[in-house]
Design a protein around this motif. Structure first.
Motif, PDB file in Angstrom:
ATOM      1  N   UNK B  88       0.847  -1.190   0.000  1.00 53.98           N
ATOM      2  CA  UNK B  88       0.000   0.000   0.000  1.00 53.98           C
ATOM      3  C   UNK B  88       0.884   1.241   0.000  1.00 53.98           C
ATOM      4  N   UNK B  89       1.831   1.267   0.911  1.00 53.71           N
ATOM      5  CA  UNK B  89       2.701   2.431   1.035  1.00 53.71           C
ATOM      6  C   UNK B  89       3.488   2.669  -0.253  1.00 53.71           C
ATOM      7  N   UNK B  90       3.920   1.589  -0.807  1.00 52.79           N
ATOM      8  CA  UNK B  90       4.704   1.692  -2.048  1.00 52.79           C
ATOM      9  C   UNK B  90       3.894   2.401  -3.131  1.00 52.79           C
ATOM     10  N   UNK B  91       2.638   1.976  -3.279  1.00 55.96           N
ATOM     11  CA  UNK B  91       1.813   2.561  -4.331  1.00 55.96           C
ATOM     12  C   UNK B  91       1.455   4.009  -4.027  1.00 55.96           C
ATOM     13  N   UNK B  92       1.132   4.241  -2.764  1.00 58.20           N
ATOM     14  CA  UNK B  92       0.784   5.613  -2.368  1.00 58.20           C
ATOM     15  C   UNK B  92       1.982   6.532  -2.600  1.00 58.20           C
ATOM     16  N   UNK B  93       3.123   6.057  -2.210  1.00 58.05           N
ATOM     17  CA  UNK B  93       4.297   6.923  -2.333  1.00 58.05           C
ATOM     18  C   UNK B  93       4.581   7.222  -3.808  1.00 58.05           C
ATOM     19  N   UNK B  94       4.362   6.215  -4.653  1.00 56.61           N
ATOM     20  CA  UNK B  94       4.593   6.439  -6.082  1.00 56.61           C
ATOM     21  C   UNK B  94       3.598   7.483  -6.618  1.00 56.61           C
ATOM     22  N   UNK B  95       2.332   7.321  -6.175  1.00 52.84           N
ATOM     23  CA  UNK B  95       1.273   8.231  -6.618  1.00 52.84           C
ATOM     24  C   UNK B  95       1.553   9.667  -6.169  1.00 52.84           C
ATOM     25  N   UNK B  96       1.916   9.779  -4.900  1.00 51.22           N
ATOM     26  CA  UNK B  96       2.175  11.112  -4.340  1.00 51.22           C
ATOM     27  C   UNK B  96       3.357  11.769  -5.051  1.00 51.22           C
ATOM     28  N   UNK B  97       4.404  10.989  -5.273  1.00 49.54           N
ATOM     29  CA  UNK B  97       5.575  11.540  -5.947  1.00 49.54           C
ATOM     30  C   UNK B  97       5.197  12.046  -7.329  1.00 49.54           C
ATOM     31  N   UNK B  98       4.384  11.255  -8.037  1.00 53.01           N
ATOM     32  CA  UNK B  98       4.003  11.655  -9.401  1.00 53.01           C
ATOM     33  C   UNK B  98       3.160  12.925  -9.380  1.00 53.01           C
ATOM     34  N   UNK B 100       3.173  15.222  -7.070  1.00 52.78           N
ATOM     35  CA  UNK B 100       4.057  16.335  -6.701  1.00 52.78           C
ATOM     36  C   UNK B 100       4.888  16.770  -7.900  1.00 52.78           C
ATOM     37  N   UNK B 101       5.363  15.762  -8.665  1.00 52.36           N
ATOM     38  CA  UNK B 101       6.158  16.069  -9.863  1.00 52.36           C
ATOM     39  C   UNK B 101       5.369  16.934 -10.843  1.00 52.36           C
ATOM     40  N   UNK B 102       4.052  16.693 -10.885  1.00 55.00           N
ATOM     41  CA  UNK B 102       3.231  17.458 -11.819  1.00 55.00           C
ATOM     42  C   UNK B 102       2.819  18.805 -11.224  1.00 55.00           C
ATOM     43  N   UNK B 103       3.244  19.075  -9.971  1.00 47.54           N
ATOM     44  CA  UNK B 103       3.023  20.392  -9.366  1.00 47.54           C
ATOM     45  C   UNK B 103       1.747  20.505  -8.542  1.00 47.54           C
ATOM     46  N   UNK B 104       1.104  19.379  -8.211  1.00 41.75           N
ATOM     47  CA  UNK B 104      -0.074  19.457  -7.353  1.00 41.75           C
ATOM     48  C   UNK B 104       0.357  19.559  -5.912  1.00 41.75           C
ATOM     49  N   UNK B 105      -0.345  20.387  -5.170  1.00 45.66           N
ATOM     50  CA  UNK B 105      -0.016  20.480  -3.747  1.00 45.66           C
ATOM     51  C   UNK B 105      -0.630  19.292  -3.011  1.00 45.66           C
ATOM     52  N   UNK B 106      -0.216  19.092  -1.765  1.00 48.99           N
ATOM     53  CA  UNK B 106      -0.746  17.970  -0.987  1.00 48.99           C
ATOM     54  C   UNK B 106      -2.260  18.063  -0.853  1.00 48.99           C
ATOM     55  N   UNK B 107      -2.736  19.271  -0.563  1.00 50.64           N
ATOM     56  CA  UNK B 107      -4.169  19.452  -0.390  1.00 50.64           C
ATOM     57  C   UNK B 107      -4.939  19.136  -1.663  1.00 50.64           C
ATOM     58  N   UNK B 108      -4.424  19.677  -2.749  1.00 52.90           N
ATOM     59  CA  UNK B 108      -5.073  19.384  -4.043  1.00 52.90           C
ATOM     60  C   UNK B 108      -5.167  17.882  -4.267  1.00 52.90           C
ATOM     61  N   UNK B 109      -4.100  17.210  -3.954  1.00 56.72           N
ATOM     62  CA  UNK B 109      -4.055  15.772  -4.179  1.00 56.72           C
ATOM     63  C   UNK B 109      -5.088  15.064  -3.320  1.00 56.72           C
ATOM     64  N   UNK B 110      -5.104  15.382  -2.027  1.00 58.89           N
ATOM     65  CA  UNK B 110      -6.046  14.722  -1.127  1.00 58.89           C
ATOM     66  C   UNK B 110      -7.481  15.028  -1.555  1.00 58.89           C
ATOM     67  N   UNK B 111      -7.731  16.306  -1.905  1.00 59.16           N
ATOM     68  CA  UNK B 111      -9.062  16.717  -2.348  1.00 59.16           C
ATOM     69  C   UNK B 111      -9.474  15.951  -3.606  1.00 59.16           C
ATOM     70  N   UNK B 112      -8.560  15.920  -4.521  1.00 60.61           N
ATOM     71  CA  UNK B 112      -8.823  15.214  -5.780  1.00 60.61           C
ATOM     72  C   UNK B 112      -9.173  13.766  -5.540  1.00 60.61           C
ATOM     73  N   UNK B 113      -8.442  13.178  -4.625  1.00 61.24           N
ATOM     74  CA  UNK B 113      -8.647  11.765  -4.306  1.00 61.24           C
ATOM     75  C   UNK B 113     -10.037  11.565  -3.692  1.00 61.24           C
ATOM     76  N   UNK B 114     -10.375  12.440  -2.746  1.00 66.27           N
ATOM     77  CA  UNK B 114     -11.686  12.321  -2.096  1.00 66.27           C
ATOM     78  C   UNK B 114     -12.814  12.475  -3.114  1.00 66.27           C
ATOM     79  N   UNK B 115     -12.715  13.513  -3.945  1.00 67.65           N
ATOM     80  CA  UNK B 115     -13.741  13.750  -4.965  1.00 67.65           C
ATOM     81  C   UNK B 115     -13.906  12.540  -5.865  1.00 67.65           C
TER      82      UNK B 115
END
Lengths: 270, 123, 231
Positions: B88-98, B100-115
């Motif tokens: 799980x951690x491996x996949x999450x970390x890969x997703x988060x890194x990607x 972040x690489x595309x310039x999304x902030x943490x909040x944007x990412x979490x929000x996007x995921x929830x939506x």
């Protein structure tokens, strides 16, 4: 033992169709004799007796058969060459085998011998069939005639084996040459064969050779055939031979066979 | 026969495949793995490579080899949970890194995921 | 172990191998890769004792490779050769008489696995089925070294797959070593432990396939290009 029988069987089946052709040729020789015989009868009304036993018309039936028997000195050689050439096209199939080259070649030789016996046997049967009507006439000579035929046949078998081994030897030499000198190998082979024959002939005319082989003299007599005198000369009632000569030929053949096997083992490449 | 990426050792790719099977419960705790040969034939892979895969899994304490019986998925639930978590951690970390690489902030990412998840549930 | 020591091999017009030094370890599937005429087949024939080196020596398990080596080596030629008068079954039986280590039961098993009809004449088999038969003959022996020269060439993908599966099902790398030449590199990538690259009779490199993946992150094809460009 299984491997030997397996090889023998394979080599027999490899040449089965060729052997059938040989046997058909034997039958053709028989038929040819009869054809010539029947054709002659058509022309000659009163057969003229110019021989003790039979007239020319009857004799003619035997001529193709006797020629066919005579040609059998080349039978084993011919057979072995055909069989080896089949292997030559796919040498790795033949040589990727833990049996020694002596065994591989031995199977070819034994098969050649068996085929020779089958073919000669058929010819002898056919000759005998032609002889049947004269059996009562020749009964006096029958012993010697059989002996003569046997002598003739034994010599043909022996000579056929000897020539067969010579052919085998030159086949192996050819395969070595082919991988070493390529397109010149046929020419070189012809030169080598001529050299070989020349050496053999020269050897036979030397005094040393004659001294070496002329021992163990034995004679075959055919006394009842004395009456076979005909215009061109006399039938020699006596055949003289030397055990020494027979032994020399045998050793020579064995040596050539072993050398052939050695060449395959050490020099022939796939 | 399976396809493999050329840029990763094949034995590691097999390790990952087996781990996924375990996490998905296609392979249960205590269940026997295929023999090295069967695995090799099935996936078209060198038996030595399969052997290495099993050794690696053993080193990770995910499977154990019982002499003369074969290789089994461990019955140690803790180990299996660890595996689950680490995947799980491996996949999450890969997703988060990607992300972040595309310039999304943490909040944007979490929000996007929830939506995204909410929308999936509605459908 | 198969050891090549300073081996050169010349034919009539060309040099097929040029000072090859090589040690092939046991218990692996080893691929020899190279262009046509690079000397692959020559190497295999040397291992099978069917030809002799012009220089140097080839040893299989410390024994010089001559014709006798066929007791511990099974060799499958790239040539499509067989005894035409035999059926599939007769061919298998003939081979079983010639090799002491030939396992007849195993042969029939592989024959069934390969879906070959035992009573069909070999000369009437399709090319693919003849390729399968040759694999049956090679794998049925309980022999330390299995040498296969282009076992996939000219076979369609289905047959290639059955050959690979047959190979994986019936070899035992604890006792056997497989050496294989092929053009179908991608297909055998997952099959090979080691790879030897040969060009113009010279060994360019020898590597563990997994090492390429792990350390160089390259497929065999990519690596091969690099090795060729460097040579």
């Amino acid at each position: 033992m299984d491997s030997w029988i397996g090889l023998l069987k394979k080599d027999f089946l490899l040449m089965k169709n060729r052997l059938l052709v040989f046997l058909l040729i034997d039958l053709a020789a028989f038929a040819l004799g009869w054809y010539l015989h029947i054709r002659e009868i058509g022309f000659v009304q009163q057969p003229e007796l110019n021989w003790v036993l039979y007239d020319n018309n009857d004799l003619i039936k035997f001529i193709p058969l006797v020629i066919a028997i005579g040609i059998h000195v080349l039978f084993i050689g011919n057979y072995i060459l055909m069989s080896l050439n089949k292997e030559g096209k796919q040498l790795h199939l033949w040589l990727h085998n833990p049996q020694s080259a002596i065994v591989l070649l031995g199977s070819k030789l034994v098969n050649g011998f068996i085929a020779l016996i089958l073919s000669l046997g058929l010819l002898i049967i056919l000759t005998t069939i032609n002889l049947i009507p004269f059996l009562s006439e020749v009964s006096f000579y029958l012993g010697d005639l059989t002996k003569l035929l046997l002598y003739f046949v034994v010599n043909i078998i022996f000579l056929s084996l000897l020539i067969g081994i010579c052919f085998m030897f030159f086949w192996t030499i050819y395969h070595v040459l082919k991988s070493r000198i390529g397109r010149w190998s046929v020419l070189v082979l012809i030169i080598l064969i001529n050299l070989f024959i020349w050496m053999f002939v020269s050897l036979e005319s030397t005094a040393v050779y004659n001294q070496l082989v002329q021992w163990g003299e034995y004679k075959l007599e055919f006394s009842t055939l004395e009456s076979f005198n005909y215009s061109d000369g006399e039938f020699d009632q006596m055949i003289t031979n030397y055990l020494g000569k027979n032994l020399f030929d045998t050793i020579f053949a064995l040596l050539l066979f072993v050398i052939s096997a050695w060449v395959i083992e050490k020099k022939v490449e796939v | 026969m399976d396809d493999f990426q050329a840029t990763k050792p094949i034995y590691m790719q097999l390790v990952e495949r087996i781990n996924h099977k375990i996490v998905r419960n296609e392979l249960r705790a205590g269940e026997k793995l295929k023999s090295v040969r069967d695995m090799a034939v099935e996936s078209g892979v060198n038996p030595n490579t399969v052997q290495r895969t099993y050794s690696e899994l053993e080193r990770m304490d995910i499977v154990e080899t019982k002499r003369g019986q074969g290789t089994f998925v461990t019955e140690d639930e803790m180990k299996l949970n660890e595996l689950r978590d680490s995947l799980k951690n491996e996949h999450i970390s890969r997703f988060i890194t990607q992300m972040a690489d595309m310039g999304f902030s943490k909040d944007e990412t979490v929000k996007g995921l929830q939506d995204y998840i909410e929308q999936q549930e509605v459908e | 172990m198969i050891v090549f020591e300073n081996v050169s091999k010349s034919y009539l017009t060309q040099k097929a191998l040029d000072n090859v030094n090589l040690k092939i370890p046991n218990g692996k599937i080893v691929g020899i890769i190279g262009e046509n005429g690079s000397g692959k087949s020559t190497m295999l024939k040397l291992m099978a004792g069917l030809i002799r080196p012009s220089k140097g020596s080839v040893k299989v398990n410390d024994i010089p490779a001559n014709r006798k080596v066929s007791e511990i080596v099974t060799y499958l030629s790239e040539l499509d050769a067989y005894y035409v008068m035999y059926t599939v079954k007769q061919t298998i039986n003939f081979f079983s008489t010639q090799f002491k280590d030939f396992d007849l039961t195993k042969a029939y098993k592989i024959m069934e696995f390969m879906k070959l009809d035992p009573d069909q004449k070999v000369k009437n088999l399709s090319k693919g089925n003849r390729g399968r038969l040759r694999i049956v003959l090679s794998l049925a022996r309980d022999v330390p070294y299995i040498i296969l020269d282009e076992p996939f060439s000219g076979l369609d993908p289905m047959v290639r797959e059955s050959v690979v599966k047959g190979l994986l099902s019936y070899i035992d790398l604890e006792r056997q070593t497989v050496i294989i030449t092929t053009h179908e590199i991608q297909e055998v990538e997952a099959l090979l432990d080691m790879i030897i690259v040969i060009r113009n009779g010279r060994i360019l490199d020898m590597k563990e396939v997994e090492h390429l993946h792990e350390k160089e992150q390259k497929s065999v094809v990519e690596w091969l290009k690099k090795v060729y460009e460097a040579s």
